[in-house]
Every structure is written in C-alpha cells, then in structure tokens.
Design an enzyme around this catalytic site. Structure first.
Site, PDB file in Angstrom:
ATOM      1  N   ARG A  14      -5.710   5.521   1.871  1.00 26.06           N
ATOM      2  CA  ARG A  14      -3.704   5.483   1.664  1.00 26.06           C
ATOM      3  C   ARG A  14      -3.727   7.500   2.340  1.00 26.06           C
ATOM      4  O   ARG A  14      -3.920   8.334   1.603  1.00 26.06           O
ATOM      5  CB  ARG A  14      -3.291   6.486  -0.316  1.00 26.06           C
ATOM      6  CG  ARG A  14      -3.662   4.105  -0.515  1.00 26.06           C
ATOM      7  CD  ARG A  14      -4.102   4.730  -2.737  1.00 26.06           C
ATOM      8  NE  ARG A  14      -4.529   3.316  -3.304  1.00 26.06           N
ATOM      9  CZ  ARG A  14      -5.135   3.368  -3.664  1.00 26.06           C
ATOM     10  NH1 ARG A  14      -5.796   4.060  -3.603  1.00 26.06           N
ATOM     11  NH2 ARG A  14      -5.873   2.618  -3.872  1.00 26.06           N
TER      12      ARG A  14
ATOM     13  N   LYS B 240      -6.299   6.368  -6.500  1.00 25.93           N
ATOM     14  CA  LYS B 240      -5.655   6.014  -7.863  1.00 25.93           C
ATOM     15  C   LYS B 240      -6.291   6.448  -9.143  1.00 25.93           C
ATOM     16  O   LYS B 240      -7.893   5.797  -9.391  1.00 25.93           O
ATOM     17  CB  LYS B 240      -4.707   4.696  -7.908  1.00 25.93           C
ATOM     18  CG  LYS B 240      -4.309   4.572  -7.315  1.00 25.93           C
ATOM     19  CD  LYS B 240      -3.258   2.702  -6.855  1.00 25.93           C
ATOM     20  CE  LYS B 240      -2.267   2.734  -5.656  1.00 25.93           C
ATOM     21  NZ  LYS B 240      -1.742   2.073  -6.199  1.00 25.93           N
TER      22      LYS B 240
ATOM     23  N   HIS C 225       0.827   2.303   5.482  1.00 34.15           N
ATOM     24  CA  HIS C 225      -0.301   1.246   5.407  1.00 34.15           C
ATOM     25  C   HIS C 225      -0.133   0.040   5.910  1.00 34.15           C
ATOM     26  O   HIS C 225      -1.886  -0.511   6.385  1.00 34.15           O
ATOM     27  CB  HIS C 225       0.485   0.515   4.185  1.00 34.15           C
ATOM     28  CG  HIS C 225      -0.107   0.880   2.819  1.00 34.15           C
ATOM     29  ND1 HIS C 225      -0.203   1.771   1.760  1.00 34.15           N
ATOM     30  CD2 HIS C 225      -0.169  -0.372   1.614  1.00 34.15           C
ATOM     31  CE1 HIS C 225      -0.843   1.666   0.269  1.00 34.15           C
ATOM     32  NE2 HIS C 225      -0.972   0.130   0.944  1.00 34.15           N
TER      33      HIS C 225
ATOM     34  N   ARG D  91      -4.065   1.163   6.991  1.00 36.51           N
ATOM     35  CA  ARG D  91      -4.937   0.733   5.645  1.00 36.51           C
ATOM     36  C   ARG D  91      -4.928  -0.621   5.833  1.00 36.51           C
ATOM     37  O   ARG D  91      -6.592  -1.207   5.153  1.00 36.51           O
ATOM     38  CB  ARG D  91      -4.239   1.038   4.270  1.00 36.51           C
ATOM     39  CG  ARG D  91      -5.502   0.855   2.866  1.00 36.51           C
ATOM     40  CD  ARG D  91      -4.333   1.792   1.908  1.00 36.51           C
ATOM     41  NE  ARG D  91      -4.743   1.473   0.653  1.00 36.51           N
ATOM     42  CZ  ARG D  91      -6.104   1.500  -0.088  1.00 36.51           C
ATOM     43  NH1 ARG D  91      -7.080   2.440   0.830  1.00 36.51           N
ATOM     44  NH2 ARG D  91      -6.259   1.170  -1.621  1.00 36.51           N
TER      45      ARG D  91
ATOM     46  N   HIS E 179     -10.493   0.245  -4.479  1.00 36.15           N
ATOM     47  CA  HIS E 179      -9.752  -1.151  -5.741  1.00 36.15           C
ATOM     48  C   HIS E 179     -10.478  -0.377  -6.831  1.00 36.15           C
ATOM     49  O   HIS E 179     -12.202  -1.261  -7.019  1.00 36.15           O
ATOM     50  CB  HIS E 179      -9.709  -2.368  -4.876  1.00 36.15           C
ATOM     51  CG  HIS E 179      -8.879  -2.467  -4.350  1.00 36.15           C
ATOM     52  ND1 HIS E 179      -8.738  -2.984  -3.228  1.00 36.15           N
ATOM     53  CD2 HIS E 179      -7.440  -1.418  -3.731  1.00 36.15           C
ATOM     54  CE1 HIS E 179      -8.047  -2.863  -1.807  1.00 36.15           C
ATOM     55  NE2 HIS E 179      -6.765  -2.462  -2.096  1.00 36.15           N
TER      56      HIS E 179
ATOM     57  N   TYR F  70      -7.497 -10.020   1.036  1.00 35.67           N
ATOM     58  CA  TYR F  70      -7.624  -9.731   2.431  1.00 35.67           C
ATOM     59  C   TYR F  70      -8.376 -10.707   2.704  1.00 35.67           C
ATOM     60  O   TYR F  70      -8.282 -10.713   4.283  1.00 35.67           O
ATOM     61  CB  TYR F  70      -8.449  -8.888   3.157  1.00 35.67           C
ATOM     62  CG  TYR F  70      -7.179  -7.058   3.173  1.00 35.67           C
ATOM     63  CD1 TYR F  70      -5.901  -6.861   3.506  1.00 35.67           C
ATOM     64  CD2 TYR F  70      -7.333  -6.511   1.495  1.00 35.67           C
ATOM     65  CE1 TYR F  70      -5.974  -5.389   3.315  1.00 35.67           C
ATOM     66  CE2 TYR F  70      -6.452  -5.658   0.878  1.00 35.67           C
ATOM     67  CZ  TYR F  70      -5.727  -5.242   1.935  1.00 35.67           C
ATOM     68  OH  TYR F  70      -4.655  -3.991   1.337  1.00 35.67           O
TER      69      TYR F  70
END
Length: 327
Positions: free
Chosen positions: A168, A197, A272, A275, A298, A307
C-alpha cells in the site's frame, strides 16, 4: 458542508420529534464514539434523508416507525420509489446502516420500546473488481522515469518497489531505511518488512529489478536528498522528498501520475493500481491465492479472492476469442 448549510440541517432536524432524536443520536456519535468530522457529516446527510422520508409519510414520532416503514425506505434507496432519489448500492447500504444504528440506539436508551430496523438489512453492494493494468503498461510506466537526477532515481525506486511488493502507498512512504534489506552485491534474496493495517507486520520478497533500483537510489541519490534537510539529521525514511523529509502519499501519487503520462498509458492509474496489478499478475502466473494473501497482508483470504474473479474474466475472454466452438 459549509457552516450555513450545516446550521440549516440542524434547524431542520430540530423541527420535529424524530429530528430531535436524530440530533441526539448524532451528538452521541460525536461525543461517545469520537467519529471524525467527515464520518459524522456522512451520518448527518444519511439520517436527514431518512428524516425527510418519515416527514413525507406523516410519521411524527419514532415510536410510530414500523419494520415495514424502514423496509420501504431501504427499498426506495435502491429503486427510487417513495419519492427517494436512487443511490448506488454502496451509498444505499451505508444509509441503511446509519438508520439501523439510530434505531438500535433509541431502543437501548429506552426511548422506543422496540427496534423496527433490527431485521432490515442493507441492499447487497455490487462487488467492485480491482482495476489492474497490463504487464506491458507497468513496464512502460517504470521505464518512463528519468533517472539522471536524484529525484528521478528515487521515483524509479519507489515505483519498482510498489509493483515488486504490492505494498500500500501508506506502507511504502512509512518505511525507514532499516526496514529494507538489500544485498549490496545482489547475491542474496532481498526482503522488506512492511507494516499493514492493524500494525500487522509481514516480510515480503523484493524482486531483482526493485532491489537494483533501491540500491542505486540509496547509493547515488538518497545522500544528496538527505543533505537538503533543514536540521542536522534527515528523516530516517527510505523515500525522501527534495527537502530531505519523508515523502508524502500525495507526492508519491503525483510521481506515478507523471510517469504514466510520460509513458502514454491511457488507463486511470493510482498507487493502488500497482497493488492490484501485482496481485493479478501473480495469480495469472500461477501463484496460490493464499500466498498472494500473505504478500498483500490481507487478514482474510476472502478479500484476496476478488482477484481470482479478475483472472477468471481474463480466461473467459481468451477462451471466447480462441476456442473454435466457444461462440
């Protein structure tokens, strides 16, 4: 929202019983939940829409609201019925969530005897597929960077890094020099430590192109950028701006946009995008979805599986174009 417009909304909400309770709920969200100004503004806008819907139906108290009323409101947000302007699935879902929160609050506070929105669910938002660009377009963007200056060497290192790791943009600009291990002779595997995150840490391999670009930047460009710092010491950041401080997300965005324009890539490109392209190209190359999940950071493989839909669409297109009996 401008101050005058916000005042007008507050006056409108205070005009009736439901409006007053909505105002109390918004105040609760501000004080007790500590919502940001932007989030609170969105809640206010969504609940004002609900307030006007109730007023148009002649409903003068929250106790008079039934499940059927809330369901009609939720349906109208999607279809445009009952005098409501139709919203996108995501906006409609967000508005229904705000209404559910309001009624749950009123029931818990004892203001109403029941929660009429408890079993009303937001409309399902359409799945938004990531936008990836081709390998050729990525290569054109990377090679469009002029590396004859310290800033250009940094730009190439940054863009190679984003595509090589799938990081990110916030993770990339937040890196310090010590977070990256690049073998000076490029004889060993290069790795980078990323903080995603929830401060989740992960180690991601760094491809040889990115490793060489970062090595060139560290040796030939970063010292010159660090020397521009106003204080005695520059920032410990890996990627520095021209003043020797940490590169911002906005600047990184501008770097990519400028490179895409020079490369003549017509698609809308953002950090992004690299990414998304990283993940899509890995899956197209045969990578396991759980490996891609780990590389992207993730928490759930469900997030990564979106994806696989992108690559499945590509396979269908190739099949339809190539198989003699596909159509």
């Amino acid at each position: 929202m401008a101050q005058g417009g916000q005042t007008a909304v507050q006056d409108e909400l205070q005009a009736t019983g439901p409006g007053r309770l909505i105002s109390e709920y918004l105040q609760h969200m501000l004080v007790e939940r500590g919502l940001s100004a932007n989030t609170l503004s969105a809640y206010r806008r969504d609940l004002l829409r609900y307030h006007r819907f109730l007023a148009a139906r002649g409903i003068g108290s929250m106790e008079a609201v039934t499940r059927q009323v809330v369901s009609a409101f939720a349906q109208g947000l999607s279809t445009g019925e009952d005098g409501l302007a139709p919203l996108s699935p995501r906006s409609a879902a967000r508005t229904v969530v705000a209404v559910r929160g309001l009624h749950r609050f009123l029931a818990l506070e004892g203001t109403t005897t029941a929660d009429p929105a408890e079993d009303v669910h937001p409309p399902t938002a359409g799945q938004r597929l990531p936008k990836a660009i081709s390998v050729d377009d990525v290569t054109r963007i990377l090679e469009a960077v002029d590396t004859s200056t310290p800033g250009g060497l940094r730009d190439r290192a940054l863009l190679e890094f984003l595509y090589s790791t799938g990081a990110r943009i916030s993770e990339a600009v937040g890196l310090d020099v010590d977070d990256v291990s690049v073998d000076a002779a490029l004889e060993g595997p290069a790795v980078v430590r990323l903080f995603g995150k929830g401060s989740r840490e992960r180690l991601v391999p760094l491809g040889s192109y990115a490793a060489r670009a970062i090595e060139a930047y560290l040796v030939r460009a970063r010292p010159a950028l660090a020397a521009n710092a106003s204080g005695k010491n520059s920032a410990p950041a890996l990627f520095l701006n021209l003043r020797g401080g940490r590169l911002s997300r906005q600047s990184a965005w501008s770097i990519l946009k400028a490179a895409a324009e020079r490369a003549g890539v017509a698609a809308e490109v953002s950090p992004h995008t690299l990414r998304h392209s990283f993940a899509t190209h890995l899956l197209q190359g045969g990578a396991d979805v759980r490996v891609v999940q780990e590389l992207l950071g993730h928490a759930s493989v469900t997030t990564t599986q979106v994806y696989t839909l992108v690559t499945a669409d590509t396979l269908r297109e190739i099949y339809a174009a190539a198989h003699p009996r596909a159509l």
